[in-house]
Design an enzyme around this catalytic site. Sequence first.
Site, mmCIF file in Angstrom:
data_model
loop_
_atom_site.group_PDB
_atom_site.id
_atom_site.type_symbol
_atom_site.label_atom_id
_atom_site.label_comp_id
_atom_site.label_asym_id
_atom_site.label_seq_id
_atom_site.Cartn_x
_atom_site.Cartn_y
_atom_site.Cartn_z
ATOM 1 C CE LYS A 182 17.223 2.691 29.281
ATOM 2 N NZ LYS A 182 17.833 1.371 29.369
ATOM 3 N NE ARG B 51 12.716 -7.957 30.960
ATOM 4 C CZ ARG B 51 12.819 -7.314 29.818
ATOM 5 N NH1 ARG B 51 11.800 -6.683 29.331
ATOM 6 N NH2 ARG B 51 13.943 -7.302 29.154
ATOM 7 N NE ARG C 154 22.788 -3.194 31.644
ATOM 8 C CZ ARG C 154 21.889 -4.027 32.172
ATOM 9 N NH1 ARG C 154 20.613 -3.756 32.095
ATOM 10 N NH2 ARG C 154 22.273 -5.132 32.769
HETATM 11 C C1 BTN Z 1 21.165 1.130 28.237
HETATM 12 O O1 BTN Z 1 20.286 1.517 29.003
HETATM 13 O O2 BTN Z 1 20.974 0.174 27.470
HETATM 14 C C2 BTN Z 1 22.493 1.833 28.254
HETATM 15 C C3 BTN Z 1 22.522 2.968 27.307
HETATM 16 C C4 BTN Z 1 23.842 3.728 27.308
HETATM 17 C C5 BTN Z 1 23.921 4.758 26.187
HETATM 18 C C6 BTN Z 1 25.128 5.630 26.309
HETATM 19 S S1 BTN Z 1 25.080 6.995 25.184
HETATM 20 C C7 BTN Z 1 26.731 7.375 25.576
HETATM 21 C C8 BTN Z 1 27.469 6.056 25.665
HETATM 22 N N1 BTN Z 1 27.919 5.630 24.357
HETATM 23 C C9 BTN Z 1 27.309 4.515 23.963
HETATM 24 O O3 BTN Z 1 27.497 3.944 22.869
HETATM 25 N N2 BTN Z 1 26.451 4.101 24.898
HETATM 26 C C10 BTN Z 1 26.461 4.961 26.053
#
Ligand code: BTN
Length: 330
Positions: free
Chosen positions: A188, A323, A123
């Site tokens: 996380k 947060r 994100r």
């Molecule tokens: C976050 O917490 O920032 C979200 C992370 C999401 C990661 C997943 S891995 C599979 C899919 N492909 C990506 O490029 N991102 C999501």
Amino acid sequence: MATYRQVLRILADGERHSGAELAQTLGVSRAAVWKAVRKAETSLGLQIETQRGRGYRLQAPLDLLDSARILEAIEPSQRRHLARIEIHDEIDSTNSHLMRAARGGAAAGTLCLAERQSAGRGRHGRSWVSPYGSNLYLSLLWRFELGPAQLGGLSLAAGTAVAAALSAEGVAEIGLKWPNDILWRGRKLAGLLLELAGEATGPSQVVIGVGVNTRLGAAGTAIDQPWADLDEILGAQGYDRNRLAGRVAARLLGAVARYAQDGLAPFLAEWEARDPYLGAPVELHLGERRIVGRHAGITEQGALRLATTAGVQTFLAGEVSLRPPTGGPR
Ligand code: BTN
């Protein structure tokens, strides 16, 4: 010419295999095996012990993705929502891939997994660390009659689905942090990235991307926030990567189908039961602004209710991150 993938399938057991044995099994020369091993090391960052005359051994065994084993973990009631499973050795991002596929007409229920992402996305424009052969990088494409504005709660419904899959795999103490983080003891463990496209009044298409840390190893040093992985929580033998992938997929399929019928309402109790910040003082970061208040629950649209000195305000998922307070007077 042996592909490095064929060689890796054999080395995945973590045992030592001689060049002669690999060459014979794959019907190639020993030089071709050697080249494939080098390629696996240089392009995938794997550590393979090589001893002259004694063969090759991976530093740690790999549990590679296998569509039959993933399918086994998806109950028939959810399997009917699944269109197909794609497994890629390497891809830029499983989310980007399915967004492209969606534009090309791919069916709802297409599930995409990769052993490695070269441009995994998190994100807020962050990258998602995605080393080869460990963790889960999984995306699901779904199509809704609803417009994007009615899908604000979907990421929360998807979060409860991933939490339930992890819980079925044996992880206790899972926390859900609004809007999209899955935590273990405050660190996380997994994250979700939802990407939507469509007409304002529907239909719309959504790619739900899930990253679960199973084994970050050395790659974890690149992550700038506290993290946990399943090796730490359950031990390396305590979980099964393919079964977990199937469980995540099954629960996501169930969640999207349910959300299309009933929205977020049926998921809210589970969300709130796992939300460690509910009722607690929190801080929202909204661009340069910080808004401090008490977490007063989630609305049926997936917005966060924040009790502030100016009254209760709501914030839509995706707008801000929550947060714990950083301290100082409130
Ligand atoms: C976050 O917490 O920032 C979200 C992370 C999401 C990661 C997943 S891995 C599979 C899919 N492909 C990506 O490029 N991102 C999501």
